[in-house]
Design an enzyme around this catalytic site. Sequence first.
Site, PDB file in Angstrom:
ATOM      1  CG  ASP A  27      -2.032   0.992   1.146  1.00 41.90           C
ATOM      2  OD1 ASP A  27      -2.316   1.496   0.041  1.00 41.90           O
ATOM      3  OD2 ASP A  27      -2.624   1.297   2.198  1.00 41.90           O
ATOM      4  CG  ASN A  75      -7.348  -2.251  -6.071  1.00 41.70           C
ATOM      5  OD1 ASN A  75      -6.392  -2.983  -5.851  1.00 41.70           O
ATOM      6  ND2 ASN A  75      -7.679  -1.280  -5.219  1.00 41.70           N
TER       7      ASN A  75
END
Length: 253
Positions: A27, A75
């Site tokens: 991340d 996503n």
Amino acid sequence: MNSSPSVSNPVELDPTKLPAHVAIIMDGNGRWAKKRLLNRINGHEKGSETVRAVVRTCREIGIPYLTLYAFSTENWQRPKTEVEALMTLLKNFLLSEQKELLENNIRLRVIGQVERLPAKVQQALRETMTATENNTAMTLILALSYGGRAEIIRMVQEVALRVKREEVDPQAITAELIAEHLYTRDIPDPDLLIRTSGEMRISNFLLWQIAYSEIFVTPTLWPDFSREELLEILKDYQSRERRFGRVDSQSVK
Ligand code: FPP
């Protein structure tokens, strides 16, 4: 590749206490780019370089399984340009790394809804998985269009169908049977889960499999994550006592 990490860096790891499986939530690519007034896609590009370095490091020190959360089911909701750029990066990574994976005896696997990926990515995955299927030193698992809940739903559907066909008695549904119906059926559960960029979240990653994983969250943004930091985290992991719900004197070293 150097097979003796202690020679090339100062962190001394105990080779008998290495995790069999390291899973990473990568991340912070977007924040890394924003801090530099760059496009988010530049962050993902830099993030792919970190992927290369981390795969190399895990192979060198002898981690048998490495899972990277590269694209989640959520996503898909990102802007089309970002999704397309991520898919192109993935395809390029697969094509450019195939030789290195072969040279280093690394097998590629994928977990997730592969059928949702663009044809060019599916093709590159198939080619690289076939080329590396007999490799034995390490398994690199890419989580692509992966979601832990979607994986559990798929497992429940498969098990329910087997019950309906009277192949499985509901009383015979055990943790082992459930694990056999997950994408990770022949992969050990992660011993260590690392998340970069400081968020204290699991984000729908390997929900069943991380029941007893040791968790390590680092504030470092993924593009800045380094071999040195990974070795420090592994050192920290080796100092932890894993009890799996038991008491101190029964702990698993
Ligand atoms: C999270 O950062 C990262 C991703 C959603 C994608 C991860 C992809 C890569 C590291 C590159 C390509 C992968 C491979 C395997 C070559 P973010 O965009 O959520 O960052 P932010 O939270 O700072 O916005």
